[in-house]
Enzyme design. Structure first.
Site, mmCIF file in Angstrom:
data_model
loop_
_atom_site.group_PDB
_atom_site.id
_atom_site.type_symbol
_atom_site.label_atom_id
_atom_site.label_comp_id
_atom_site.label_asym_id
_atom_site.label_seq_id
_atom_site.Cartn_x
_atom_site.Cartn_y
_atom_site.Cartn_z
ATOM 1 C CB CYS A 40 39.004 31.369 40.644
ATOM 2 S SG CYS A 40 40.103 32.717 41.075
ATOM 3 C CB CYS A 88 36.076 36.849 45.790
ATOM 4 S SG CYS A 88 37.408 35.773 46.382
#
Ligand code: DGL
Length: 272
Positions: free
Chosen positions: A78, A188
């Site tokens: 992440c 992302c």
């Protein structure tokens, strides 16, 4: 004693949701048969707009859980959690951590137009690492930063195709293309699940950059360097255990899209 309980070496992976599965998918290719534990922090998803303090606290709690389950190394799959917490995690725990960072460097080095687009969360753009890389490798080119508000939600809700996603992606991507971007960096880990749609909207002349394969390669090299690579592969369907801190429904769907054979018993909803 502890060592004997473990089945080979274990990679812990976490993300705010299913995004990190885009990294898991690459790890499977390069490290088949390695035991892995995946945590989707879906009860706290999205991380993007949350204060840094809260993300750090979630990252610490999840890392402690992964270590208690046998993780020898943790991939913070992440970008937002990496930006907020990687230094704290490395200071707090003794095992190695591998983080994500938007792939600004290869995009900047390969850009012919001198314009690149970066799609990421607010938290990632605020991060020290991203800004350092941008300064180091992209100070002489134009970098169009775009917060991908709403895109994580589309992926979490399985709405990756159709008019709604096309409209939102167009809103972010078309202005980048109009300003001459020839690379769009997916900053992302959720966005690779929208890659086809992003590529279609951006058009032929634009390269979409996903850092997941490079992160998987880096993990492979780190395990080798540390002597942590398994000598024997496990049966593939037994290799990953999946936890969700909220509903596991979407996690099951996305993970099985990647590996259809995962048995029911390998998914669990758990408060961490
Ligand atoms: N998958 C994430 C990332 O790479 C987190 C997105 C979010 O939860 O906002 O940044």
């Amino acid at each position: 004693m502890e060592e004997q309980k473990k089945i080979g070496r274990t990679i812990g992976i976490f993300d705010s949701g299913v995004g990190g599965l885009s990294v898991w998918r690459e790890l499977l290719k390069i490290l088949p048969g390695t035991r892995m534990i995946y945590v989707s922090d879906s009860a706290y998803c999205p991380y993007g707009p949350r204060p840094q303090k809260e993300i750090v606290s979630r990252a610490k709690v999840i890392s402690a859980f992964l270590i208690s389950e046998g993780a020898d190394v943790i991939v913070v799959a992440c970008n937002t959690a990496t930006a907020a917490s990687i230094e704290v995690l490395r200071d707090s725990f003794s095992i190695p951590f591998i983080g994500m960072e938007p792939a600004v460097k290869p995009a900047a080095l390969n850009s012919k137009t001198g314009v690149i687009g970066v799609l990421a969360t607010q938290g990632t753009f605020r991060g020290r690492l991203y800004n350092k890389t941008r300064k180091e490798y992209a100070s002489d080119i134009e970098v169009i930063e775009q917060i991908g508000s709403g895109l994580v939600e589309l992926v979490e809700q399985g709405r990756t195709r159709g008019d709604e996603s096309a409209e939102l992606i167009s809103k972010y991507v078309i202005p980048m293309v109009q300003r001459g971007a020839d690379h769009i960096v997916l900053g992302c880990t959720h966005y690779p699940f929208l890659k086809e749609e992003i590529a279609r909207i951006a058009g032929d002349g634009v390269t979409i950059v996903d850092p997941a394969p490079a992160v998987a390669k880096h993990t492979f090299e780190m395990l080798e360097e540390l002597g942590l690579k398994n000598s024997e592969a496990l049966a593939t369907e037994e290799q990953t255990m999946f936890y969700s801190t909220g509903s596991a429904q979407n996690l099951i769907r996305v993970a099985r899209n990647i590996m259809p054979s995962i048995p029911e018993g390998f998914f669990a909803e758990k408060t961490i």
